[in-house]
Design a protein around this motif. Structure first.
Motif, short mmCIF file in Angstrom:
data_model
loop_
_atom_site.label_atom_id
_atom_site.label_comp_id
_atom_site.label_asym_id
_atom_site.label_seq_id
_atom_site.Cartn_x
_atom_site.Cartn_y
_atom_site.Cartn_z
N GLU A 148 0.84 -1.20 0.00
CA GLU A 148 0.00 0.00 0.00
C GLU A 148 0.88 1.25 0.00
O GLU A 148 0.63 2.20 -0.77
CB GLU A 148 -0.93 -0.01 1.22
CG GLU A 148 -1.96 1.09 1.18
CD GLU A 148 -2.92 0.99 0.01
OE1 GLU A 148 -3.30 2.06 -0.53
OE2 GLU A 148 -3.30 -0.12 -0.39
N ASP A 149 1.91 1.28 0.83
CA ASP A 149 2.82 2.42 0.88
C ASP A 149 3.54 2.60 -0.46
O ASP A 149 3.70 3.72 -0.95
CB ASP A 149 3.86 2.24 1.99
CG ASP A 149 3.26 2.33 3.38
OD1 ASP A 149 2.11 2.80 3.53
OD2 ASP A 149 3.95 1.89 4.34
N ARG A 152 1.20 4.04 -3.05
CA ARG A 152 0.99 5.47 -2.79
C ARG A 152 2.20 6.30 -3.27
O ARG A 152 2.04 7.41 -3.75
CB ARG A 152 0.76 5.72 -1.30
CG ARG A 152 -0.69 5.90 -0.93
CD ARG A 152 -0.88 6.50 0.44
NE ARG A 152 -0.17 5.84 1.51
CZ ARG A 152 -0.61 4.80 2.19
NH1 ARG A 152 -1.79 4.29 1.92
NH2 ARG A 152 0.10 4.26 3.14
N SER A 153 3.40 5.75 -3.12
CA SER A 153 4.60 6.47 -3.54
C SER A 153 4.66 6.64 -5.06
O SER A 153 5.36 7.52 -5.56
CB SER A 153 5.87 5.79 -3.03
OG SER A 153 6.16 4.61 -3.77
#
Length: 155
Positions: A148-149, A152-153
């Motif tokens: 997820e991170d 998002r990046s």
């Protein structure tokens, strides 16, 4: 120079056995980048480059030299791979996710996590051998958070 590196990175594995999909972005004003550029005999800007080339690194107890660039790989393709990996993890059970002819991840559940067998085939030179490695057990919750991170990046 790790402090000078930025850009999105997806890390799957542990301290010594891992798969890393990364688009490094070096800061030409960073002292480490300037020192490395000077040592290479180029400007810091030239050394840092455009910051848009993805790389795939596989390392198994620091014995595999499985790192290579993936020129032409777009963020949308990387996001698609991450999305399919995220969906497969969410569904549970064993699975395989591929990123074209370059990377295949075979995953099997183990306890509360997954063990991955990664198979990477460098795009060049043609006919280069496939490099394979197996990770230890990686907690599923950690993988889902990291994915997820990572996604998002890319946004």
């Amino acid at each position: 120079m790790s402090d000078a590196m930025g850009g999105p990175a997806l890390f799957i594995g542990g301290d010594t056995t891992f798969v890393l999909l990364v688009r490094p972005e070096l800061d030409p004003s960073d002292a480490g980048v300037r020192a490395a550029a000077e040592q290479a005999g180029v400007s810091a800007e030239e050394f840092a480059g455009p910051g848009n080339v993805w790389a795939l690194v596989l390392d198994d107890d620091f014995e595999c030299d499985g790192g290579f660039e993936l020129p032409g790989l777009r963020d949308a393709e990387v996001d698609d791979f991450a999305e399919r990996l995220q969906a497969a993890l969410g569904a549970g059970g064993p699975f395989t996710v591929e990123a074209g002819a370059v990377l295949r991840l075979d995953a099997r559940p183990e306890g509360e996590g997954y063990v991955f067998t990664a198979h990477a085939t460098p795009p060049e030179p043609e006919g280069a051998p496939t490099v394979s490695l197996q990770t230890g057990t990686i907690p599923r919750a950690t993988l889902l958070t990291d994915l997820e991170d990572f996604r998002r990046s890319l946004a």
